[in-house]
Scaffold this active site. Structure first.
Site, PDB file in Angstrom:
ATOM      1  CG  HIS A 134      32.170  39.908  38.257  1.00 10.33           C
ATOM      2  ND1 HIS A 134      33.255  40.658  37.861  1.00 10.33           N
ATOM      3  CD2 HIS A 134      31.123  40.764  38.321  1.00 10.33           C
ATOM      4  CE1 HIS A 134      32.879  41.919  37.716  1.00 10.33           C
ATOM      5  NE2 HIS A 134      31.590  42.009  37.977  1.00 10.33           N
ATOM      6  CE  LYS A 188      26.881  48.788  39.481  1.00  9.61           C
ATOM      7  NZ  LYS A 188      27.336  48.930  38.082  1.00  9.61           N
ATOM      8  CG  HIS A 224      26.590  40.537  36.648  1.00  8.97           C
ATOM      9  ND1 HIS A 224      26.898  39.723  35.580  1.00  8.97           N
ATOM     10  CD2 HIS A 224      25.493  41.230  36.284  1.00  8.97           C
ATOM     11  CE1 HIS A 224      26.021  39.921  34.615  1.00  8.97           C
ATOM     12  NE2 HIS A 224      25.162  40.831  35.012  1.00  8.97           N
TER      13      HIS A 224
END
Length: 541
Positions: free
Chosen positions: A144, A138, A141
């Site tokens: 994070h 992924k 994001h």
């Protein structure tokens, strides 16, 4: 530290109180500067000297302070002794204050504040810091981001204080989502897209397969079967998973380089898929494992079937869970690093999870569980680019660079730079981090680009501007002149305020090292009045 003044005061107090100076060091604090009037440099709270002060009223504290002050004498270091509300206050000889502080700053350089007596009884420790921890396959994001910068701050601070720090990025690289992703790639994936833009393509595949699984039970079944194949070590499934993992880490390393962050170890939940089975066997051997009607395995942490204290450690199909793998990881790290402290930096939503993990370690017989610590943080709200809400960190970094470049171009005094993009990103990142670190880590806060990039006031941009001006002065005059400067020029209230503030730096470092809150250091830096600094340096020029 505090240039030795604290110890000098402690030595005089020890003779009166019949206590070792070391017992008094931490009770003597530098006094915060005041805009209203010149204050004493140090103070001793009488309350801190009393083992049991419950029976003492405020007047008693004042009487105790007065009696103690009467027994003390001024000397070559202390020029004035007075009392406050339950305190004994000490004013340092002004000429000595000026010479000693400047000399200490020059001699210690980047180590200024780190050689303090406040840290003399703090043993050097082995510290593991787990932070960032994005999910493999992924895109990084934005959620994070806080874990990354907070964890990096904690690791930097502990290293600066001489501890042996191991930085671990514990990737989310295992679990049922990989069953979905593996199935999804087999259905919708393209090798060409995976190589050209891996995380974007995997993100698209993951979104698509989730939609299909919601409508088609056979897709959901295939996902469960794929993850079971991973757990059982199927070579074909593992090869696809390994490709996703390697491509993801390549992308993450590139982002971390932009952030100025590094790790000593990239591990992940996948490392503990086998060892988590050993954890289950140990729990079972201790009689802690219970099977539910649904076939899952749980541990009752309350001992009385309190539903809120039930921790699930195995799915009905025998596959491991997040908690099981965290237990295995903690045990493995103790075997590998023999840590004195292990710090997990995650959002506050995982507070209960870590409470349960630490409690499980305790009941499994690992006394070192008390060395594990969770540092939770709140949520950033309203982070948007001009294109709307952001999901990915790289979008934020690009927005930082763009906005800072525009700000720099709009200021007439901006110098021509060799690499304006790099400078813009560094200044912008500092602004973002200062904005984040100004409050309690646990607090949620509303993000504002306008506030982040303000060039005046309590902002990261202004701190960088101050640093640049000071660096320019240092290049022009050097630091050698401070050894021979006329200290009489630095004894008016503004100069003394700066010197007093410099005295407090070791206490600020000590406080941040105790509660792991960066706001103490940020507040200290923002209080260091740049306009005063420049006016005083102009006297020397």
């Amino acid at each position: 530290m505090a240039c030795g003044f604290r110890r000098s005061i402690a030595c005089q107090l020890s003779r009166v109180l019949d206590l070792p100076p070391e017992n008094l060091i931490k009770s003597i604090s530098a006094v915060p500067i005041s805009k209203k009037e010149e204050v004493a440099d140090f103070q001793l709270s009488v309350d801190s000297l009393l083992e049991n002060n419950n029976g003492h009223s405020r007047p008693d504290m004042q009487v105790q302070a007065t009696r103690l002050a009467e027994k003390l004498k001024c000397d070559t270091v202390v020029s004035e002794i007075s009392t406050g509300q339950g305190t004994v206050n000490f004013k340092i000889n002004r000429e000595l204050l000026t010479k000693t502080v400047l000399q200490q700053v020059i001699e210690d350089g980047p180590k200024y504040g780190l050689k303090s007596e406040l840290f003399s009884d703090v043993p050097q420790k082995k510290i593991v810091v787990e932070f960032s921890s994005p999910n493999v396959a992924k895109k990084f994001h934005v959620g994070h981001l806080r874990s990354t910068i907070i964890g990096n701050f904690i690791a930097n601070l502990k290293e600066a204080l001489g501890h042996q720090v191991t930085r671990i990025n514990y990737l989310g690289d295992w679990g049922m989502q990989f069953g979905l992703l593996g199935t999804g790639f087999q259905l919708f994936g393209y090798e060409e897209k995976l190589q050209s833009n891996p995380l974007q393509h995997l993100f698209e595949v993951y979104v698509q397969v989730n939609k299909e699984a919601a409508d088609d039970k056979s897709v959901a079944k295939s996902a469960r079967e794929f993850f079971q194949r991973l757990e059982l070590g199927d070579m074909q499934a593992l090869a696809l998973w390994q490709k996703f993992r390697d491509l993801s880490i390549e992308e993450y390393v590139r982002i971390y380089k932009r952030l100025g962050v590094h790790f000593d170890e990239y591990s992940g939940e996948s490392f503990y898929r086998e060892k988590s089975q050993e954890v289950l066997k140990l729990l079972d051997s201790k009689g802690l494992l219970q099977k539910t009607i649904k076939g899952t395995a749980v541990v009752d942490l309350s001992g009385n079937s309190d539903p809120s204290s039930i921790c699930t450690v195995m799915r009905s199909d025998g596959t491991s869970l997040y908690a099981t793998r965290d237990l295995a990881a903690a045990i493995d790290r103790m075997d590998k690093y023999h840590f004195d402290r292990m710090i997990y930096v995650t959002d506050k939503g995982q507070k209960k999870h870590f409470q349960q993990v630490f409690q499980l370690l305790q009941i499994m017989g690992y006394d070192w569980a008390e060395r594990c610590q969770h540092v939770p943080f709140g949520v950033v709200q309203g982070m948007k680019t001009r294109r709307g809400d952001v999901t990915f960190l790289e979008d934020v970094l690009n927005e930082i660079q763009l906005r800072m470049l525009q700000n720099m171009a709009s200021v007439k005094t901006t110098k021509e730079l060799e690499n304006p993009q790099e400078t813009a990103e560094r200044v912008g990142l500092a602004a973002l981090i200062i904005q984040d670190f100004k409050g309690l880590l646990l607090s949620d806060y509303q993000f504002s680009w306008d506030r982040v990039f303000q060039s005046r006031g309590d902002t990261g941009v202004f701190l960088q501007y101050t640093h640049a001006r000071l660096h320019s002065l240092e290049e022009t005059f050097g630091c050698g002149y401070l050894n021979d400067c006329n200290t009489a020029c630095l004894q008016e209230p503004q100069s003394v305020s700066i010197l007093q503030h410099l005295l407090r730096f070791d206490e600020v470092l000590y406080r941040s090292s105790q509660d792991l809150q960066p706001r103490h250091i940020v507040s200290y830096l923002l209080t260091l009045r740049p306009d005063f600094i420049f006016s005083e340096l102009s006297v020397l020029s």
